[in-house]
Design a protein around this motif. Structure first.
Motif, PDB file in Angstrom:
ATOM      1  N   VAL A 257       0.722  -1.293  -0.085  1.00 15.94           N
ATOM      2  CA  VAL A 257       0.075   0.153   0.000  1.00 15.94           C
ATOM      3  C   VAL A 257       0.985   1.282  -0.030  1.00 15.94           C
ATOM      4  O   VAL A 257       0.670   2.068  -0.581  1.00 15.94           O
ATOM      5  CB  VAL A 257      -0.921   0.037   1.489  1.00 15.94           C
ATOM      6  N   ASP A 258       1.941   1.020   0.671  1.00  8.88           N
ATOM      7  CA  ASP A 258       2.817   2.278   0.777  1.00  8.88           C
ATOM      8  C   ASP A 258       3.529   2.892  -0.529  1.00  8.88           C
ATOM      9  O   ASP A 258       3.688   3.737  -0.813  1.00  8.88           O
ATOM     10  CB  ASP A 258       4.123   2.094   1.751  1.00  8.88           C
ATOM     11  N   TYR A 259       3.668   1.602  -1.410  1.00 11.73           N
ATOM     12  CA  TYR A 259       4.245   1.830  -2.655  1.00 11.73           C
ATOM     13  C   TYR A 259       3.141   2.805  -3.385  1.00 11.73           C
ATOM     14  O   TYR A 259       3.606   3.706  -4.172  1.00 11.73           O
ATOM     15  CB  TYR A 259       4.374   0.562  -3.498  1.00 11.73           C
ATOM     16  N   PHE A 260       1.897   2.265  -3.491  1.00  8.25           N
ATOM     17  CA  PHE A 260       0.969   3.193  -4.226  1.00  8.25           C
ATOM     18  C   PHE A 260       0.605   4.444  -3.707  1.00  8.25           C
ATOM     19  O   PHE A 260       0.361   5.259  -4.214  1.00  8.25           O
ATOM     20  CB  PHE A 260      -0.493   2.134  -4.296  1.00  8.25           C
ATOM     21  N   LEU A 261       0.808   4.381  -2.213  1.00  6.38           N
ATOM     22  CA  LEU A 261       0.538   5.899  -1.679  1.00  6.38           C
ATOM     23  C   LEU A 261       1.404   6.777  -2.191  1.00  6.38           C
ATOM     24  O   LEU A 261       1.325   8.005  -2.455  1.00  6.38           O
ATOM     25  CB  LEU A 261       0.739   5.789  -0.199  1.00  6.38           C
ATOM     26  N   GLU A 262       3.072   6.345  -2.079  1.00  7.47           N
ATOM     27  CA  GLU A 262       3.833   7.289  -2.531  1.00  7.47           C
ATOM     28  C   GLU A 262       3.765   7.694  -3.955  1.00  7.47           C
ATOM     29  O   GLU A 262       4.185   8.858  -4.444  1.00  7.47           O
ATOM     30  CB  GLU A 262       5.196   6.618  -2.195  1.00  7.47           C
ATOM     31  N   GLY A 263       3.285   6.628  -4.782  1.00  4.07           N
ATOM     32  CA  GLY A 263       3.172   6.942  -6.088  1.00  4.07           C
ATOM     33  C   GLY A 263       1.940   7.761  -6.567  1.00  4.07           C
ATOM     34  O   GLY A 263       2.184   8.643  -7.671  1.00  4.07           O
ATOM     35  N   PHE A 264       1.102   7.728  -5.928  1.00  8.27           N
ATOM     36  CA  PHE A 264      -0.225   8.548  -6.111  1.00  8.27           C
ATOM     37  C   PHE A 264       0.075   9.901  -5.453  1.00  8.27           C
ATOM     38  O   PHE A 264      -0.447  10.956  -6.107  1.00  8.27           O
ATOM     39  CB  PHE A 264      -1.397   7.948  -5.573  1.00  8.27           C
ATOM     40  N   LYS A 265       0.740  10.089  -4.539  1.00  5.48           N
ATOM     41  CA  LYS A 265       1.233  11.543  -4.040  1.00  5.48           C
ATOM     42  C   LYS A 265       1.902  12.182  -5.051  1.00  5.48           C
ATOM     43  O   LYS A 265       1.876  13.324  -5.450  1.00  5.48           O
ATOM     44  CB  LYS A 265       2.302  11.233  -2.752  1.00  5.48           C
ATOM     45  N   LYS A 266       2.988  11.460  -5.635  1.00  7.40           N
ATOM     46  CA  LYS A 266       3.755  11.823  -6.684  1.00  7.40           C
ATOM     47  C   LYS A 266       2.889  12.168  -8.032  1.00  7.40           C
ATOM     48  O   LYS A 266       2.833  13.618  -8.447  1.00  7.40           O
ATOM     49  CB  LYS A 266       4.746  11.002  -7.104  1.00  7.40           C
ATOM     50  N   LEU A 267       1.951  11.345  -8.340  1.00  5.31           N
ATOM     51  CA  LEU A 267       1.003  11.676  -9.488  1.00  5.31           C
ATOM     52  C   LEU A 267       0.031  13.057  -9.114  1.00  5.31           C
ATOM     53  O   LEU A 267      -0.049  13.967 -10.159  1.00  5.31           O
ATOM     54  CB  LEU A 267       0.098  10.485  -9.664  1.00  5.31           C
ATOM     55  N   TYR A 268      -0.154  13.149  -8.073  1.00  2.00           N
ATOM     56  CA  TYR A 268      -1.104  14.290  -7.410  1.00  2.00           C
ATOM     57  C   TYR A 268      -0.350  15.399  -7.707  1.00  2.00           C
ATOM     58  O   TYR A 268      -0.709  16.596  -8.178  1.00  2.00           O
ATOM     59  CB  TYR A 268      -1.701  14.011  -5.980  1.00  2.00           C
ATOM     60  N   ARG A 269       1.092  15.535  -7.336  1.00  4.79           N
ATOM     61  CA  ARG A 269       1.878  16.646  -7.254  1.00  4.79           C
ATOM     62  C   ARG A 269       1.846  17.231  -8.698  1.00  4.79           C
ATOM     63  O   ARG A 269       2.025  18.313  -8.867  1.00  4.79           O
ATOM     64  CB  ARG A 269       3.184  16.718  -6.735  1.00  4.79           C
ATOM     65  N   GLN A 270       2.394  16.214  -9.470  1.00  6.07           N
ATOM     66  CA  GLN A 270       2.432  16.450 -11.032  1.00  6.07           C
ATOM     67  C   GLN A 270       1.456  17.074 -11.647  1.00  6.07           C
ATOM     68  O   GLN A 270       1.419  17.969 -12.394  1.00  6.07           O
ATOM     69  CB  GLN A 270       2.823  15.116 -11.625  1.00  6.07           C
ATOM     70  N   GLU A 271       0.044  16.319 -11.378  1.00  6.71           N
ATOM     71  CA  GLU A 271      -1.156  16.919 -11.830  1.00  6.71           C
ATOM     72  C   GLU A 271      -1.615  18.466 -11.453  1.00  6.71           C
ATOM     73  O   GLU A 271      -1.861  19.277 -12.180  1.00  6.71           O
ATOM     74  CB  GLU A 271      -2.321  15.997 -11.719  1.00  6.71           C
ATOM     75  N   GLN A 272      -1.316  18.633 -10.183  1.00  6.78           N
ATOM     76  CA  GLN A 272      -1.372  20.140  -9.574  1.00  6.78           C
ATOM     77  C   GLN A 272      -0.621  21.201 -10.354  1.00  6.78           C
ATOM     78  O   GLN A 272      -0.939  22.174 -10.665  1.00  6.78           O
ATOM     79  CB  GLN A 272      -1.142  19.825  -8.167  1.00  6.78           C
ATOM     80  N   GLY A 273       0.770  20.611 -10.763  1.00  3.50           N
ATOM     81  CA  GLY A 273       1.762  21.404 -11.368  1.00  3.50           C
ATOM     82  C   GLY A 273       1.196  21.923 -12.514  1.00  3.50           C
ATOM     83  O   GLY A 273       1.358  22.866 -13.229  1.00  3.50           O
ATOM     84  N   ILE A 274       0.539  20.681 -13.524  1.00  2.00           N
ATOM     85  CA  ILE A 274       0.133  20.902 -14.459  1.00  2.00           C
ATOM     86  C   ILE A 274      -0.911  21.729 -14.742  1.00  2.00           C
ATOM     87  O   ILE A 274      -1.149  22.806 -15.560  1.00  2.00           O
ATOM     88  CB  ILE A 274      -0.254  19.744 -15.282  1.00  2.00           C
ATOM     89  N   GLN A 275      -1.915  21.696 -13.778  1.00  2.00           N
ATOM     90  CA  GLN A 275      -3.088  22.363 -13.505  1.00  2.00           C
ATOM     91  C   GLN A 275      -2.750  23.939 -13.347  1.00  2.00           C
ATOM     92  O   GLN A 275      -3.351  24.907 -13.701  1.00  2.00           O
ATOM     93  CB  GLN A 275      -4.075  22.073 -12.485  1.00  2.00           C
ATOM     94  N   GLN A 276      -1.592  24.120 -12.730  1.00  2.00           N
ATOM     95  CA  GLN A 276      -1.049  25.618 -12.142  1.00  2.00           C
ATOM     96  C   GLN A 276      -0.554  26.204 -13.367  1.00  2.00           C
ATOM     97  O   GLN A 276      -0.843  27.327 -13.668  1.00  2.00           O
ATOM     98  CB  GLN A 276       0.053  25.456 -11.101  1.00  2.00           C
ATOM     99  N   GLN A 277       0.053  25.404 -14.101  1.00  2.00           N
ATOM    100  CA  GLN A 277       0.896  25.788 -15.741  1.00  2.00           C
ATOM    101  C   GLN A 277      -0.377  26.416 -16.419  1.00  2.00           C
ATOM    102  O   GLN A 277      -0.441  27.397 -17.189  1.00  2.00           O
ATOM    103  CB  GLN A 277       1.792  24.876 -16.194  1.00  2.00           C
ATOM    104  N   MET A 278      -1.405  25.385 -16.599  1.00  2.00           N
ATOM    105  CA  MET A 278      -2.387  25.808 -17.351  1.00  2.00           C
ATOM    106  C   MET A 278      -3.129  27.073 -16.895  1.00  2.00           C
ATOM    107  O   MET A 278      -3.634  27.949 -17.718  1.00  2.00           O
ATOM    108  CB  MET A 278      -3.512  24.639 -17.264  1.00  2.00           C
ATOM    109  N   ARG A 279      -3.471  27.319 -15.564  1.00  2.00           N
ATOM    110  CA  ARG A 279      -4.138  28.527 -15.265  1.00  2.00           C
ATOM    111  C   ARG A 279      -3.133  29.754 -15.388  1.00  2.00           C
ATOM    112  O   ARG A 279      -3.680  30.844 -15.848  1.00  2.00           O
ATOM    113  CB  ARG A 279      -4.259  28.406 -13.765  1.00  2.00           C
ATOM    114  N   ILE A 280      -1.836  29.517 -15.365  1.00  2.00           N
ATOM    115  CA  ILE A 280      -0.871  30.848 -15.791  1.00  2.00           C
ATOM    116  C   ILE A 280      -0.921  31.042 -17.487  1.00  2.00           C
ATOM    117  O   ILE A 280      -1.123  32.314 -17.737  1.00  2.00           O
ATOM    118  CB  ILE A 280       0.562  30.392 -15.555  1.00  2.00           C
TER     119      ILE A 280
END
Length: 300
Positions: free
Chosen positions: A249-272
């Motif tokens: 479960v820890d493997y997927f938790l860390e992976g999805f945290k990374k994915l979430y941060r990446q998606e947040q970064g993409i969304q922020q770039q889109m807003r800019i």
């Protein structure tokens, strides 16, 4: 299992607690139980009342809910009792009332962005990790058993009837979320069994079509996932969760945290970019208006 049909405004009284609850409406139904929205006659507070003829199942779920009462994602349970109708005994547990929809209905009513779905999966993974640390696996985890609390903006798992000790045989399951139905593993309560269900929840939230192990095989589902254009990383995590029984479960938790941060970064770039596009549009419009004004003045 036949249960009495409780009509709005009727009142049930706990045999032992003597607490009285007024029925407001039926809000759910399962294989062995029905759930009603009720109002405490004394306090006027609303609850969800889960009723069953099966005392063993109700008592077991009550014990589990009380055991995990401090886990935020698990619905709160306040009372267990029984009552009689026409000489027949029925058993109930009193739960917190979640004002909202289950994830299946919520997904049908609203468009969910990719980062929102990833956030939902992260919350579920955190919740089941806590349960796993207590040596329990939820074997009937599905969209219908997870509520979106509108008032408190939280996710809540509302049914622990399928929770069993690690290593035990899985008895309560839904074919869509059961890896054995997809020929992806045994029906044994272990971390990978729950992870498979979570990844199938993820898949269902992403796909706009129905899938079922009687109509498709797991490769068909993987092909549908790949056809969504999610990106290699997200695809890899979903497929690993469906097929690999050795990841924690820890493997997927860390992976999805990374994915979430990446998606947040993409969304922020889109807003800019969108903001810059608007600025450029208004700047261009202003220059155009200025030029028109100069021409008009020149021609006057």
């Amino acid at each position: 299992m036949e249960l009495p049909q409780l009509t709005p405004a009727s009142v049930i009284e706990g045999r032992w607690s003597k607490n009285k609850y007024k029925i407001k409406k039926k809000i759910g139904k399962g294989g062995i139980a029905e759930v009603y929205l009720v109002e405490d006659i004394k306090t006027k507070k609303e609850y969800a009342l889960k009723i069953s003829k099966d005392s063993i199942s109700i008592n077991r779920e009550y014990e589990l809910l009380k055991k995990f009462n401090k886990i935020d994602i698990i619905v709160k349970c306040y009372e267990i009792d029984d009552y009689q109708i026409h000489g027949e005994n029925y058993y109930y547990i009193l739960l917190e009332y979640i004002e909202g929809e289950n994830l299946k209905k919520y997904r049908q009513q609203k468009y969910l962005q990719k980062n929102t779905i990833i956030a939902i999966i992260l919350i579920i993974l955190k919740g089941i990790k806590t349960l796993y640390s207590e040596e329990y696996i939820i074997t009937d985890l599905k969209l219908e058993n997870i509520m979106m609390d509108k008032k408190n903006r939280q996710l809540k798992i509302i049914d622990l009837g399928g929770a069993v000790k690690k290593g035990e045989t899985v008895k309560e399951f839904t074919p869509l979320y059961d890896r054995a139905n997809w020929k992806c593993g045994e029906r044994v309560a272990e971390a990978s069994y729950g992870i498979f269900a979570v990844m199938m929840i993820f898949t269902k939230l992403l796909l706009k079509e129905n899938i079922h192990p009687k109509k498709e095989n797991i490769q068909d589902v993987i092909n549908k996932i790949r056809g969504l254009g999610l990106g290699e990383e997200i695809e890899a995590y979903i497929i690993e969760g469906l097929l690999d029984q050795n990841k924690s479960v820890d493997y997927f938790l860390e992976g999805f945290k990374k994915l979430y941060r990446q998606e947040q970064g993409i969304q922020q770039q889109m807003r800019i970019l969108l903001k810059e596009k608007r600025i450029n549009y208004f700047l261009g419009f202003s220059i155009f208006s200025f030029c028109i004004t100069i021409i008009i003045l020149f021609l006057a």
